[in-house]
Design a protein around this motif. Sequence first.
Motif, mmCIF file in Angstrom:
data_model
loop_
_atom_site.group_PDB
_atom_site.id
_atom_site.type_symbol
_atom_site.label_atom_id
_atom_site.label_comp_id
_atom_site.label_asym_id
_atom_site.label_seq_id
_atom_site.Cartn_x
_atom_site.Cartn_y
_atom_site.Cartn_z
ATOM 1 N N ARG A 98 -13.233 -6.567 -1.870
ATOM 2 C CA ARG A 98 -14.402 -7.176 -1.225
ATOM 3 C C ARG A 98 -15.105 -7.901 -2.458
ATOM 4 N N ARG A 137 -16.479 3.440 6.308
ATOM 5 C CA ARG A 137 -17.186 3.196 5.090
ATOM 6 C C ARG A 137 -18.069 1.958 5.028
ATOM 7 N N THR A 141 -6.089 -4.405 4.610
ATOM 8 C CA THR A 141 -7.240 -5.034 4.311
ATOM 9 C C THR A 141 -7.324 -6.191 4.090
ATOM 10 N N GLU A 191 -4.971 7.388 14.913
ATOM 11 C CA GLU A 191 -5.228 6.030 14.051
ATOM 12 C C GLU A 191 -4.030 6.168 12.823
ATOM 13 N N LYS A 211 -10.408 0.540 -3.942
ATOM 14 C CA LYS A 211 -9.435 -0.809 -3.244
ATOM 15 C C LYS A 211 -10.274 -1.301 -2.432
ATOM 16 N N SER A 212 -11.001 -0.723 -1.563
ATOM 17 C CA SER A 212 -12.033 -1.456 -0.781
ATOM 18 C C SER A 212 -13.063 -2.353 -1.381
ATOM 19 N N ASP A 244 -7.760 8.207 5.651
ATOM 20 C CA ASP A 244 -6.719 7.833 4.463
ATOM 21 C C ASP A 244 -6.199 8.938 3.921
ATOM 22 N N VAL A 278 -12.253 3.012 15.670
ATOM 23 C CA VAL A 278 -12.799 3.353 14.372
ATOM 24 C C VAL A 278 -12.342 2.769 13.145
ATOM 25 N N SER A 279 -12.779 1.725 12.631
ATOM 26 C CA SER A 279 -12.289 0.907 11.698
ATOM 27 C C SER A 279 -13.209 0.097 10.923
ATOM 28 N N ALA A 280 -13.247 0.251 9.620
ATOM 29 C CA ALA A 280 -13.982 -0.451 8.637
ATOM 30 C C ALA A 280 -13.510 -1.923 8.402
ATOM 31 N N GLN A 281 -12.068 -2.163 8.687
ATOM 32 C CA GLN A 281 -11.642 -3.565 8.582
ATOM 33 C C GLN A 281 -12.098 -4.299 9.544
ATOM 34 N N VAL A 282 -12.275 -3.726 10.871
ATOM 35 C CA VAL A 282 -12.516 -4.717 11.927
ATOM 36 C C VAL A 282 -13.983 -4.888 11.887
ATOM 37 N N SER A 323 -11.327 6.686 8.868
ATOM 38 C CA SER A 323 -10.168 5.918 8.392
ATOM 39 C C SER A 323 -8.915 6.911 8.069
ATOM 40 N N ARG A 369 0.489 5.984 0.221
ATOM 41 C CA ARG A 369 -0.297 7.418 0.461
ATOM 42 C C ARG A 369 0.911 8.440 0.747
ATOM 43 N N LYS A 374 -1.004 2.926 10.534
ATOM 44 C CA LYS A 374 -1.340 2.881 9.125
ATOM 45 C C LYS A 374 0.144 2.163 8.644
HETATM 46 C C1 S3P Z 1 -10.233 0.259 4.686
HETATM 47 C C2 S3P Z 1 -10.488 0.566 5.624
HETATM 48 C C3 S3P Z 1 -9.608 1.671 6.454
HETATM 49 C C4 S3P Z 1 -8.577 2.118 5.351
HETATM 50 C C5 S3P Z 1 -7.997 1.308 4.299
HETATM 51 C C6 S3P Z 1 -9.113 0.403 3.553
HETATM 52 C C7 S3P Z 1 -11.222 -1.034 4.153
HETATM 53 O O1 S3P Z 1 -8.949 1.212 7.363
HETATM 54 O O2 S3P Z 1 -7.435 2.861 6.035
HETATM 55 O O3 S3P Z 1 -7.130 1.941 3.438
HETATM 56 O O4 S3P Z 1 -11.070 -1.421 2.722
HETATM 57 O O5 S3P Z 1 -12.122 -1.404 4.952
HETATM 58 P P1 S3P Z 1 -9.499 0.988 8.807
HETATM 59 O O6 S3P Z 1 -9.816 -0.243 9.214
HETATM 60 O O7 S3P Z 1 -8.657 1.852 9.739
HETATM 61 O O8 S3P Z 1 -10.911 1.947 8.917
#
Ligand code: S3P
Length: 423
Positions: free
Chosen positions: A27, A194, A94, A332, A22-23, A309, A166-170, A307, A385, A336
């Motif tokens: 992207r 990630r 996301t 965290e 999905k990520s 998940d 802690v966030s890949a999205q941010v 994350s 999930r 969600k």
């Molecule tokens: C994602 C980041 C995660 C994850 C989400 C997908 C992404 O969230 O929970 O399903 O694709 O960057 P966080 O921003 O909390 O890390």
Amino acid sequence: MSEVRLEGAQRLRGRVRVPGDKSGSHRALMLGALASGSSTVTGLSGGEDVAATARIVSQLGAEVLLENERVIVRGPLKGLRASDDALDCGNSGTSMRLFAGIVAGIEGRHQLVGDASLSRRPMDRVARPLRLMGAEVEGHGDALTPPLRISGAAPLHAIDYDVPVVSAQVKSAILFAGLAADGPTTVREATRTRSTTEDMLLEAGVLLRVTNVREGREVTIEPGRPEARTWRVPGDPSQAAFFAVLGVVHRDAQINIAPIDRTPERVGFVDVLRRMGANLAWGDDGSLRAETSPLLATEIWAAEIPSVDEVPALTVAAAAAHGVTAFRNMGELRVKESDRFAGSLALARALGCATWSEGDDFYVRGLEDSAAFADLHVEVELDHRMVMAAAVAALAGHGGTILGATSVSSSYPTFFEHLASLQ
Ligand code: S3P
């Protein structure tokens, strides 16, 4: 509310190909839209979250064409432009957070909306850095919940930013905004999340410097435009986690999972399950094989599975283990698609486990064997999930009824068919 009834399975055998990550799928579409010219994407996730992203890139001026198994994305020569209509992210956090970063760098007014679940989720975490970069961002209340209104600016100001969550999205929102900044932007995370955005930006020829600092990472991005290219999206490890847990906790199972992405921040769940005694083996091609295994309780730290998940799936493993599994630093989970902190506890309780929590930690006393799981009855609100975790528990144990099961389509519309194919 949609209801699905599953019976416990006698025996599970076979191979599943989980959807494209999905990520990576989000992207690939976003980078394709930001590039000038034609990009090709294979292995794209068929879930509704990624479909929302595809619609939004079209609204912003890219062309998206479905050609057999491939998706072609044509980014406009002059770059993306604001849409008059709201950008509907559906259930997808996301989409909302990453597009916030993208539209921040597009002049004009943008509105990002979502479903009831997304409309409860905090957007202040992306608004803060984007405001520092010069975008105006408005939302509802202190947490800036959606709808999100953004006035974009071009160029944005380059910033140097420590991500406080802690966030890949941010991190990714800032990196996307950094493409439209007036100089190099640096983003720092204390725990490595990630690396999908960094990896794909690099592959698209964007100038990026990535340094690991202790348990964290520092990324500096130069402004620019990604190049059009071919993206092959790997299998989604977070979806594989459900089949890995199913294979391990079911009393008579051998499940093969076709190759998935193996970047370190995505496969922490494999280490956790192995520590619990799981018979899980990687194939040379990145496939994963899961077999029935007796499990022992463990201590799971959020940083091992950034994350978080995979926690709903790991809760089912904890419920089948011998002893008390501690889930640590799991705050965290509360923000969600649903409150997965409460949802994971409720799932374990519905299976018959004793559970308790202290601050951001929670505990599950396992039943030693999935044969001891109670017939489940759970209601899930807009959280794919939690549906999949409940389904895995039902199949491994004595069946279950899941209300709200259609939410699975956000990320995995064929999930129930894939479960059925193993029986
Ligand atoms: C994602 C980041 C995660 C994850 C989400 C997908 C992404 O969230 O929970 O399903 O694709 O960057 P966080 O921003 O909390 O890390």
